[in-house]
Design a protein around this motif. Structure first.
Motif, PDB file in Angstrom:
ATOM      1  N   PRO A  26      -2.438  12.274   3.003  1.00  0.00           N
ATOM      2  CA  PRO A  26      -2.707  11.059   3.782  1.00  0.00           C
ATOM      3  C   PRO A  26      -3.599  10.084   3.019  1.00  0.00           C
ATOM      4  O   PRO A  26      -4.449  10.486   2.228  1.00  0.00           O
ATOM      5  N   ASP A  27      -3.368   8.807   3.253  1.00  0.00           N
ATOM      6  CA  ASP A  27      -4.196   7.765   2.664  1.00  0.00           C
ATOM      7  C   ASP A  27      -5.350   7.412   3.586  1.00  0.00           C
ATOM      8  O   ASP A  27      -6.099   6.498   3.318  1.00  0.00           O
ATOM      9  N   ALA A  28      -5.439   8.112   4.694  1.00  0.00           N
ATOM     10  CA  ALA A  28      -6.508   7.863   5.661  1.00  0.00           C
ATOM     11  C   ALA A  28      -6.852   9.176   6.345  1.00  0.00           C
ATOM     12  O   ALA A  28      -5.977   9.976   6.640  1.00  0.00           O
ATOM     13  N   TRP A  29      -8.129   9.404   6.566  1.00  0.00           N
ATOM     14  CA  TRP A  29      -8.567  10.572   7.296  1.00  0.00           C
ATOM     15  C   TRP A  29      -9.945  10.298   7.886  1.00  0.00           C
ATOM     16  O   TRP A  29     -10.676   9.453   7.414  1.00  0.00           O
ATOM     17  N   ILE A  30     -10.276  11.040   8.922  1.00  0.00           N
ATOM     18  CA  ILE A  30     -11.575  10.904   9.581  1.00  0.00           C
ATOM     19  C   ILE A  30     -12.509  11.922   8.946  1.00  0.00           C
ATOM     20  O   ILE A  30     -12.262  13.127   9.010  1.00  0.00           O
ATOM     21  N   GLU A  31     -13.557  11.425   8.322  1.00  0.00           N
ATOM     22  CA  GLU A  31     -14.494  12.303   7.621  1.00  0.00           C
ATOM     23  C   GLU A  31     -15.459  12.977   8.588  1.00  0.00           C
ATOM     24  O   GLU A  31     -15.741  14.160   8.458  1.00  0.00           O
ATOM     25  N   SER A  32     -15.981  12.222   9.545  1.00  0.00           N
ATOM     26  CA  SER A  32     -16.932  12.791  10.496  1.00  0.00           C
ATOM     27  C   SER A  32     -16.922  11.972  11.781  1.00  0.00           C
ATOM     28  O   SER A  32     -16.518  10.813  11.787  1.00  0.00           O
ATOM     29  N   SER A  49     -12.135   7.397   6.120  1.00  0.00           N
ATOM     30  CA  SER A  49     -11.702   7.026   4.774  1.00  0.00           C
ATOM     31  C   SER A  49     -10.327   6.377   4.904  1.00  0.00           C
ATOM     32  O   SER A  49      -9.420   6.953   5.503  1.00  0.00           O
ATOM     33  N   LEU A  50     -10.185   5.179   4.353  1.00  0.00           N
ATOM     34  CA  LEU A  50      -8.953   4.407   4.513  1.00  0.00           C
ATOM     35  C   LEU A  50      -8.604   3.739   3.202  1.00  0.00           C
ATOM     36  O   LEU A  50      -9.398   2.962   2.670  1.00  0.00           O
ATOM     37  N   ASN A  51      -7.429   4.045   2.661  1.00  0.00           N
ATOM     38  CA  ASN A  51      -6.962   3.443   1.408  1.00  0.00           C
ATOM     39  C   ASN A  51      -5.680   2.671   1.676  1.00  0.00           C
ATOM     40  O   ASN A  51      -4.621   3.273   1.888  1.00  0.00           O
ATOM     41  N   LEU A  52      -5.782   1.359   1.701  1.00  0.00           N
ATOM     42  CA  LEU A  52      -4.602   0.530   1.899  1.00  0.00           C
ATOM     43  C   LEU A  52      -3.797   0.476   0.604  1.00  0.00           C
ATOM     44  O   LEU A  52      -4.362   0.374  -0.478  1.00  0.00           O
ATOM     45  N   GLY A  53      -2.492   0.511   0.707  1.00  0.00           N
ATOM     46  CA  GLY A  53      -1.632   0.372  -0.458  1.00  0.00           C
ATOM     47  C   GLY A  53      -1.536  -1.090  -0.885  1.00  0.00           C
ATOM     48  O   GLY A  53      -1.925  -2.011  -0.158  1.00  0.00           O
ATOM     49  N   GLU A  54      -1.000  -1.295  -2.081  1.00  0.00           N
ATOM     50  CA  GLU A  54      -0.858  -2.659  -2.619  1.00  0.00           C
ATOM     51  C   GLU A  54       0.041  -3.534  -1.746  1.00  0.00           C
ATOM     52  O   GLU A  54      -0.230  -4.711  -1.563  1.00  0.00           O
ATOM     53  N   GLU A  55       1.105  -2.949  -1.209  1.00  0.00           N
ATOM     54  CA  GLU A  55       2.040  -3.728  -0.380  1.00  0.00           C
ATOM     55  C   GLU A  55       1.335  -4.283   0.854  1.00  0.00           C
ATOM     56  O   GLU A  55       1.500  -5.451   1.216  1.00  0.00           O
ATOM     57  N   VAL A  56       0.534  -3.473   1.499  1.00  0.00           N
ATOM     58  CA  VAL A  56      -0.191  -3.897   2.710  1.00  0.00           C
ATOM     59  C   VAL A  56      -1.263  -4.911   2.339  1.00  0.00           C
ATOM     60  O   VAL A  56      -1.431  -5.935   3.015  1.00  0.00           O
ATOM     61  N   ARG A  57      -2.000  -4.669   1.246  1.00  0.00           N
ATOM     62  CA  ARG A  57      -3.030  -5.618   0.799  1.00  0.00           C
ATOM     63  C   ARG A  57      -2.420  -6.982   0.464  1.00  0.00           C
ATOM     64  O   ARG A  57      -2.962  -8.013   0.848  1.00  0.00           O
ATOM     65  N   ILE A 164      10.292  -5.135  10.917  1.00  0.00           N
ATOM     66  CA  ILE A 164      11.490  -4.602  10.250  1.00  0.00           C
ATOM     67  C   ILE A 164      11.145  -4.161   8.837  1.00  0.00           C
ATOM     68  O   ILE A 164      11.539  -3.081   8.397  1.00  0.00           O
ATOM     69  N   ASN A 165      10.385  -4.977   8.118  1.00  0.00           N
ATOM     70  CA  ASN A 165       9.980  -4.633   6.761  1.00  0.00           C
ATOM     71  C   ASN A 165       9.092  -3.383   6.772  1.00  0.00           C
ATOM     72  O   ASN A 165       9.233  -2.500   5.915  1.00  0.00           O
ATOM     73  N   ALA A 166       8.169  -3.303   7.726  1.00  0.00           N
ATOM     74  CA  ALA A 166       7.273  -2.150   7.811  1.00  0.00           C
ATOM     75  C   ALA A 166       8.033  -0.882   8.174  1.00  0.00           C
ATOM     76  O   ALA A 166       7.682   0.207   7.724  1.00  0.00           O
ATOM     77  N   PHE A 167       9.102  -1.022   8.948  1.00  0.00           N
ATOM     78  CA  PHE A 167       9.910   0.138   9.331  1.00  0.00           C
ATOM     79  C   PHE A 167      10.597   0.741   8.115  1.00  0.00           C
ATOM     80  O   PHE A 167      10.786   1.952   8.040  1.00  0.00           O
ATOM     81  N   ASN A 168      10.972  -0.097   7.159  1.00  0.00           N
ATOM     82  CA  ASN A 168      11.690   0.370   5.973  1.00  0.00           C
ATOM     83  C   ASN A 168      10.779   0.814   4.840  1.00  0.00           C
ATOM     84  O   ASN A 168      11.267   1.230   3.799  1.00  0.00           O
ATOM     85  N   SER A 169       9.469   0.690   4.987  1.00  0.00           N
ATOM     86  CA  SER A 169       8.545   1.013   3.907  1.00  0.00           C
ATOM     87  C   SER A 169       7.511   2.038   4.365  1.00  0.00           C
ATOM     88  O   SER A 169       6.905   1.892   5.422  1.00  0.00           O
ATOM     89  N   SER A 170       7.300   3.055   3.549  1.00  0.00           N
ATOM     90  CA  SER A 170       6.315   4.078   3.889  1.00  0.00           C
ATOM     91  C   SER A 170       4.885   3.575   3.717  1.00  0.00           C
ATOM     92  O   SER A 170       3.950   4.183   4.235  1.00  0.00           O
ATOM     93  N   ALA A 171       4.691   2.460   2.999  1.00  0.00           N
ATOM     94  CA  ALA A 171       3.343   1.924   2.796  1.00  0.00           C
ATOM     95  C   ALA A 171       2.706   1.483   4.112  1.00  0.00           C
ATOM     96  O   ALA A 171       1.483   1.454   4.229  1.00  0.00           O
ATOM     97  N   TRP A 172       3.539   1.146   5.089  1.00  0.00           N
ATOM     98  CA  TRP A 172       3.028   0.658   6.370  1.00  0.00           C
ATOM     99  C   TRP A 172       2.814   1.773   7.392  1.00  0.00           C
ATOM    100  O   TRP A 172       2.312   1.522   8.480  1.00  0.00           O
ATOM    101  N   SER A 173       3.189   2.974   7.075  1.00  0.00           N
ATOM    102  CA  SER A 173       3.000   4.091   8.020  1.00  0.00           C
ATOM    103  C   SER A 173       1.672   4.787   7.739  1.00  0.00           C
ATOM    104  O   SER A 173       1.621   5.970   7.450  1.00  0.00           O
ATOM    105  N   LEU A 174       0.614   4.032   7.839  1.00  0.00           N
ATOM    106  CA  LEU A 174      -0.729   4.512   7.530  1.00  0.00           C
ATOM    107  C   LEU A 174      -1.402   4.995   8.806  1.00  0.00           C
ATOM    108  O   LEU A 174      -1.569   4.233   9.759  1.00  0.00           O
ATOM    109  N   SER A 175      -1.758   6.266   8.830  1.00  0.00           N
ATOM    110  CA  SER A 175      -2.384   6.859  10.012  1.00  0.00           C
ATOM    111  C   SER A 175      -3.197   8.071   9.590  1.00  0.00           C
ATOM    112  O   SER A 175      -2.781   8.826   8.711  1.00  0.00           O
ATOM    113  N   THR A 176      -4.337   8.254  10.240  1.00  0.00           N
ATOM    114  CA  THR A 176      -5.102   9.473   9.988  1.00  0.00           C
ATOM    115  C   THR A 176      -4.458  10.593  10.788  1.00  0.00           C
ATOM    116  O   THR A 176      -3.870  10.347  11.843  1.00  0.00           O
ATOM    117  N   PRO A 177      -4.591  11.816  10.314  1.00  0.00           N
ATOM    118  CA  PRO A 177      -4.216  12.933  11.189  1.00  0.00           C
ATOM    119  C   PRO A 177      -5.206  12.990  12.353  1.00  0.00           C
ATOM    120  O   PRO A 177      -6.316  12.468  12.253  1.00  0.00           O
TER     121      PRO A 177
END
Length: 192
Positions: A26-32, A49-57, A164-177
């Protein structure tokens, strides 16, 4: 000879799985997280902790608003059936860049704050402080509840063409467990 051949043939498969596992982290997780009682109100603070990808930035820097939603649930354990949801709460932030003003702005429906950069705007989300938890005092103080917390980039609130663009790209599926925790209302101490 056969064992050498089997290792030689299975090595590329192993590397493929290892590469997929590395990408699936994951590119995001809850530390505490921490629950406090401030006067008569209960609050939650979390470090994320959150790391945005280049596409989202890049999209955000072109003015596409980013919506982040944090969800918290409190569940009452059941013996023979699914756990019962006693409390569910969510909060959404919007981060957007205004090219005319050359200014970032983070808003949550009630408040809007100007910021200098995307990273400065994200600090309000990843260093969550004293988020009020409503109706926690309505829970039975003697029961050990299960709690969970999650932050996600909410693509359902994006403008339609970007959904629609976010649906086709994994860069936009950013979520912490989900971050699981136990909760007993009587154990929450007042903050000092």
């Amino acid at each position: 000879m056969w064992s050498f051949l089997a290792v030689f043939l299975l090595l590329p498969v192993w590397f493929s799985y290892a590469h997929q596992f590395q990408q699936a982290q994951p590119d995001a997780w809850i530390e505490s997280l921490e629950l406090d009682k401030e006067k008569e109100n209960y609050t939650l603070s979390a470090s994320i902790s959150l790391n945005l990808g280049e596409e989202v930035r890049n999209a955000a820097e072109k003015g596409v608003p980013l919506y982040f939603t944090i969800n918290m649930e409190v569940l009452k354990p059941q013996r023979l059936w699914f756990d019962k949801t006693e409390l569910a709460q969510q909060h959404t932030w919007r981060i957007q860049y205004n090219a005319l003003l050359r200014q970032w702005r983070i808003s949550n429906g009630e408040h809007s704050i100007p910021e200098l950069s995307l990273d400065d705007s994200l600090q309000h989300i990843i260093n969550l402080e004293s988020w009020p938890i409503n109706d926690l005092d309505q829970l039975d103080p003697a029961i050990n509840y299960k709690g969970r917390l999650r932050l996600k980039l909410d693509t359902s609130l994006l403008p339609r063409p970007f959904q629609i663009n976010a649906f086709n790209s994994s860069a936009w599926s950013l979520s912490t467990p989900w971050k699981n925790f136990t909760l007993k209302v009587s154990d929450i101490k007042p903050s000092s």
